[in-house]
Design an enzyme around this catalytic site. Structure first.
Site, PDB file in Angstrom:
ATOM      1  N   ASN A  52       0.865  -1.169   0.000  1.00  0.00           N
ATOM      2  CA  ASN A  52       0.000   0.000   0.000  1.00  0.00           C
ATOM      3  C   ASN A  52       0.909   1.227   0.000  1.00  0.00           C
ATOM      4  O   ASN A  52       1.787   1.343   0.852  1.00  0.00           O
ATOM      5  CB  ASN A  52      -0.887   0.009   1.247  1.00  0.00           C
TER       6      ASN A  52
ATOM      7  N   HIS B 149       6.700  -1.250   3.308  1.00  0.00           N
ATOM      8  CA  HIS B 149       6.620  -2.670   3.664  1.00  0.00           C
ATOM      9  C   HIS B 149       5.841  -3.403   2.586  1.00  0.00           C
ATOM     10  O   HIS B 149       4.784  -2.940   2.156  1.00  0.00           O
ATOM     11  CB  HIS B 149       5.981  -2.874   5.037  1.00  0.00           C
TER      12      HIS B 149
ATOM     13  N   HIS C  32       3.651  -6.456   1.629  1.00  0.00           N
ATOM     14  CA  HIS C  32       2.814  -7.501   2.229  1.00  0.00           C
ATOM     15  C   HIS C  32       2.922  -8.774   1.404  1.00  0.00           C
ATOM     16  O   HIS C  32       2.828  -8.737   0.169  1.00  0.00           O
ATOM     17  CB  HIS C  32       1.338  -7.078   2.213  1.00  0.00           C
TER      18      HIS C  32
HETATM   19  P1  AMP Z   1      -0.377  -0.723   5.806  1.00  0.00           P
HETATM   20  O1  AMP Z   1       0.458   0.452   6.276  1.00  0.00           O
HETATM   21  O2  AMP Z   1      -1.832  -0.396   5.718  1.00  0.00           O
HETATM   22  O3  AMP Z   1       0.148  -1.319   4.523  1.00  0.00           O
HETATM   23  O4  AMP Z   1      -0.280  -1.882   6.860  1.00  0.00           O
HETATM   24  C1  AMP Z   1       0.461  -1.837   8.024  1.00  0.00           C
HETATM   25  C2  AMP Z   1       0.492  -3.241   8.576  1.00  0.00           C
HETATM   26  O5  AMP Z   1       1.379  -3.289   9.660  1.00  0.00           O
HETATM   27  C3  AMP Z   1      -0.863  -3.749   9.057  1.00  0.00           C
HETATM   28  O6  AMP Z   1      -1.194  -4.936   8.360  1.00  0.00           O
HETATM   29  C4  AMP Z   1      -0.622  -3.989  10.547  1.00  0.00           C
HETATM   30  O7  AMP Z   1      -1.325  -5.105  11.021  1.00  0.00           O
HETATM   31  C5  AMP Z   1       0.875  -4.194  10.609  1.00  0.00           C
HETATM   32  N1  AMP Z   1       1.479  -3.884  11.881  1.00  0.00           N
HETATM   33  C6  AMP Z   1       1.342  -2.742  12.594  1.00  0.00           C
HETATM   34  N2  AMP Z   1       2.074  -2.807  13.726  1.00  0.00           N
HETATM   35  C7  AMP Z   1       2.690  -4.011  13.708  1.00  0.00           C
HETATM   36  C8  AMP Z   1       3.587  -4.678  14.592  1.00  0.00           C
HETATM   37  N3  AMP Z   1       3.983  -4.116  15.730  1.00  0.00           N
HETATM   38  N4  AMP Z   1       4.036  -5.923  14.266  1.00  0.00           N
HETATM   39  C9  AMP Z   1       3.628  -6.500  13.115  1.00  0.00           C
HETATM   40  N5  AMP Z   1       2.795  -5.921  12.247  1.00  0.00           N
HETATM   41  C10 AMP Z   1       2.322  -4.702  12.527  1.00  0.00           C
END
Ligand code: AMP
Ligand code: ZN
Length: 135
Positions: free
Chosen positions: A86, A99, A101
């Site tokens: 994203n 990041h 996914h």
């Molecule tokens: P996005 O920024 O929408 O692409 O997604 C951020 C992702 O990070 C989400 O799927 C969260 O569940 C994940 N996330 C947030 N904090 C943590 C954490 N401490 N450990 C692992 N995953 C995380």
């Protein structure tokens, strides 16, 4: 970046379930998984967007993604994958540290394809969009 949750993970201030690590990247299980084995792969350097990386760094990140996929395949034996990121708030990015996914997919899991992310092409025709690329 000091207030970035993923930098905190890199600095070991926040725990994680590591799936893979090399000099350039870290991969860990998403804490709110959307699939069994949902994993995120991050560069160790804080960048918000993919295009913030140089081409050598992009290659390193994509190679890390491949290695994580191999590992997930061995450990969880999924039937397929969706892989992507994203980018920026309009793209659904919440954590401002790039990041990628990795969603392992399983036959009958009820999920869709990447096409299900958006279905709003607007009123402009494909021909008109193509003309913009030629301009
Ligand atoms: P996005 O920024 O929408 O692409 O997604 C951020 C992702 O990070 C989400 O799927 C969260 O569940 C994940 N996330 C947030 N904090 C943590 C954490 N401490 N450990 C692992 N995953 C995380
Ligand atoms: Zn960060």
């Amino acid at each position: 970046m000091s207030d970035c949750i993923f930098c905190k993970i890199l600095n070991k201030e926040v725990p994680n379930y590591t799936v893979y690590e090399d000099d350039f990247a870290l991969a860990f299980l998403d804490i709110f998984p959307h699939a069994k084995g949902h994993t995120v792969v991050i560069p160790k350097k804080h960048t918000e967007k993919f295009v913030d990386l140089n081409e050598d760094e992009m290659k390193k990140l994509i190679v890390a993604v491949k290695k994580v996929m191999d590992k997930i395949q061995i450990v969880l034996n999924p039937d397929g994958f969706n892989v992507g990121w994203n980018e920026r708030p309009a793209g659904g990015q919440v954590v401002p540290h790039l990041h990628i996914h990795i969603f392992p997919r399983y036959n009958g899991d009820g999920g869709g394809s990447v096409h299900s992310i958006i279905k709003n092409a607007g009123v402009i025709s494909v021909e008109e969009v193509a003309a913009k690329f030629r301009a």
